[in-house]
Enzyme design. Structure first.
Site, PDB file in Angstrom:
ATOM      1  N   HIS A   1       1.013  -0.816  -0.273  1.00 20.18           N
ATOM      2  CA  HIS A   1      -0.192   0.344   0.111  1.00 20.18           C
ATOM      3  C   HIS A   1       0.959   0.908  -0.198  1.00 20.18           C
ATOM      4  O   HIS A   1       0.183   2.015  -0.743  1.00 20.18           O
ATOM      5  CB  HIS A   1      -0.593  -0.253   1.135  1.00 20.18           C
ATOM      6  N   GLU A   2       1.847   1.336   0.888  1.00 21.76           N
ATOM      7  CA  GLU A   2       2.086   2.485   0.892  1.00 21.76           C
ATOM      8  C   GLU A   2       4.020   3.275  -0.307  1.00 21.76           C
ATOM      9  O   GLU A   2       4.232   3.715  -1.248  1.00 21.76           O
ATOM     10  CB  GLU A   2       3.243   2.238   2.234  1.00 21.76           C
TER      11      GLU A   2
ATOM     12  N   HIS B   1       1.156   4.068  -2.878  1.00 24.03           N
ATOM     13  CA  HIS B   1       1.589   5.725  -2.119  1.00 24.03           C
ATOM     14  C   HIS B   1       2.925   6.696  -2.607  1.00 24.03           C
ATOM     15  O   HIS B   1       3.278   7.365  -3.728  1.00 24.03           O
ATOM     16  CB  HIS B   1       1.887   5.982  -1.145  1.00 24.03           C
TER      17      HIS B   1
ATOM     18  N   GLU C   1      -4.493   7.654  -2.823  1.00 27.15           N
ATOM     19  CA  GLU C   1      -5.138   6.894  -2.774  1.00 27.15           C
ATOM     20  C   GLU C   1      -5.210   5.473  -3.324  1.00 27.15           C
ATOM     21  O   GLU C   1      -5.732   3.988  -3.545  1.00 27.15           O
ATOM     22  CB  GLU C   1      -6.484   6.998  -1.399  1.00 27.15           C
TER      23      GLU C   1
HETATM   24 ZN    ZN Z   1      -3.137   5.338   2.477  1.00 28.42          ZN
END
Ligand code: ZN
Length: 501
Positions: free
Chosen positions: A257-258, A261, A287
């Site tokens: 997830h990170e 980003h 996001e």
């Molecule tokens: Zn996030």
């Protein structure tokens, strides 16, 4: 705009970016490596940098510069829109209101901590009421003619509004509730049991991040209590994760997830620094990048096949099959906690919060009734109701410090990701066979060109529309969820739902 004036403006904004980067670096350090006794002087350092940044963004010369910008030039036009918005916001809120709100927020946060500990919403309600009143007052000061919730939404997701989100989220809610009910009636999928040694997990997280395209010469991966990403400017993005011996997939999911980003941050058009364009277009679009990698790629069967072939190098005595990984990655469980929620229920947690904060802003709901309304909506949408305030209305800190209008960006991210994913799968016929081989470069290239390289030249909804055409994000997301979870749980005719595994 004359080129000398433009150069002055770019120089001014470039220095603001440098200040913000330094602030962000201090904030990153605070959450990762800072010794505890440094807290006081860190507060001083951050306070001074914030004051300098505020002086810079409210510099009276900005009005003149804004007036002179040339709308024929796309970068200058974007600069007028982005800078004008922030400048007006900073300028129109009186200093005494900024001050009152800051006090109310810190009192609100302290009161929330205490109320959560005692699981007593009523003791927090007065502080929340104060933060809410002042947040509304601030929105009115910024734009008295607009819906106050539009004003707060715009701070995280410019280009969206109550009138666009309300019907979008209602349709999504009405599609998710029956899916979740159907899944809940079926036997649960197995989780991945066992202890996975942390040394091996760190190696695996680094290896997966590298495979996805994270450049360790342009960033770091470290530990923190809650995973986060912070971009510090060109060639420097920091991500963190939290690995636990008994939760291999949760930790890896956080890393992926990170990493999503971070890849967005690293793909922004840095050559346009100092123009407001070398920035993410919105929190929701940010996001979408993390969710696309985490959910669409990371929970797919082809990814699990690749991952199952990497595991033996790190955990040679713990064989795990692709099928085991796939089922464990896609377990759905009706629960009360947003941050532990699975992909199917997650958006319902957000929609509850969106509907409630909108009702508060529109004064259709009083602060005193909030805990009750929360429990009712959970029962209605998720089929579970909190037994205590701590696991219900008090679970997130967001409202205590005035973070209204931020929750929707999580679901907007999932919606953008669904349409981006569908358009990408259509454009890349070899997508899933490449993912199965651990080749992700074409996914990254597609995202770079569809999203990252545009920075904040246009608003997020326009960037997505240009990338995917006139797709319906709600249909895309529901189709992807039905296809995967319907097949896994045996609840849907999934014959030709979509091509996304
Ligand atoms: Zn996030």
């Amino acid at each position: 705009m004359g080129s000398a004036a433009w150069d002055d403006l770019v120089h001014h904004l470039r220095e603001l970016e440098v200040l913000d980067g330094a602030r962000a670096l201090l904030g990153w350090d605070e959450q990762t490596f800072m010794p505890r006794k440094a807290a006081e002087q860190r507060g001083e350092q951050l306070g001074l940098l914030s004051r300098l940044a505020h002086e810079r963004i409210t510099d009276p010369r900005i009005t003149r510069w804004l007036d002179a910008l040339d709308d024929q030039d796309p970068v200058q036009a974007a600069c007028r829109r982005n800078l004008g918005r922030v400048y007006e916001r900073e300028r129109r809120v009186p200093a005494e209101l900024v001050d009152r709100l800051a006090r109310a927020k810190s009192a609100g946060f302290a009161s929330w901590l205490e109320a959560k500990e005692r699981s007593d919403y009523s003791s927090f309600a007065p502080a929340l009421e104060r933060v809410l009143d002042l947040s509304r007052e601030r929105a009115t000061a910024i734009a008295p003619e607009r819906h106050p919730y539009d004003v707060v939404l715009e701070e995280s997701d410019p280009g969206t509004s109550v009138s666009s989100l309300r019907p979008l989220f209602a349709r999504l809610r009405d599609g998710l509730v029956p899916l979740l009910e159907a899944i809940a009636a079926k036997p649960a999928l197995e989780s991945l049991e066992g202890r996975f040694e942390l040394g091996g997990q760190w190696e695996l997280s680094r290896e997966v991040a590298r495979a996805l395209g994270f450049d360790f010469d342009s960033g770091r991966l470290d530990h923190s209590e809650h995973p986060f990403t912070v971009g510090l400017g060109a060639g420097d993005v920091r991500i963190t994760t939290h690995l636990r011996p008994t939760d291999l997939l949760g930790g890896l999911g956080g890393t992926i997830h990170e990493c999503g980003h971070a890849l967005y941050e690293l793909g922004l058009p840095r050559e346009l620094g100092g123009t407001t364009v070398a920035e993410a277009a919105s929190a929701g679009l940010h996001e979408s990048q993390s969710r696309l990698w985490e959910n669409l790629i990371g929970r797919s069967l082809p990814f699990c096949r690749w991952l199952s072939r990497q595991l033996p190098r790190h955990f040679p005595t713990q064989p795990v099959s692709a099928e085991q990984l796939y089922r464990a990655q896609n377990r759905v469980e009706r629960g009360l906690c947003r941050i532990q929620a699975d992909e199917v229920s997650y958006n319902l947690h957000i929609i509850v919060r969106f509907e409630l904060e909108l009702s508060l802003f529109e004064r259709r709901l009083g602060v005193a009734e909030l805990a009750r309304a929360w429990a009712d909506k959970y029962q209605q949408y998720l089929g579970v109701a909190p037994a205590t305030d701590a696991e219900g209305v008090l679970q997130d800190a967001h409202w205590s410090d005035g973070g209204f209008g931020y929750f929707p960006s999580y679901t907007l991210g999932n919606l953008y990701a669904a349409s981006l994913g569908a358009a990408m799968a259509a454009a890349l016929p070899e997508l899933w066979s490449e993912v199965e081989q651990g080749q992700f470069s074409r996914v990254l290239e597609w995202l770079r060109s569809a999203v990252h390289r545009h920075g904040h030249l246009r608003e997020a909804p326009d960037i997505v529309r240009a990338a995917v055409g006139e797709r319906d994000p709600v249909s895309d997301l529901l189709a992807q969820l039905w296809a995967r979870y319907g097949a896994l749980y045996g609840v849907a005719p999934c014959a030709d739902a979509t091509r996304v595994p």
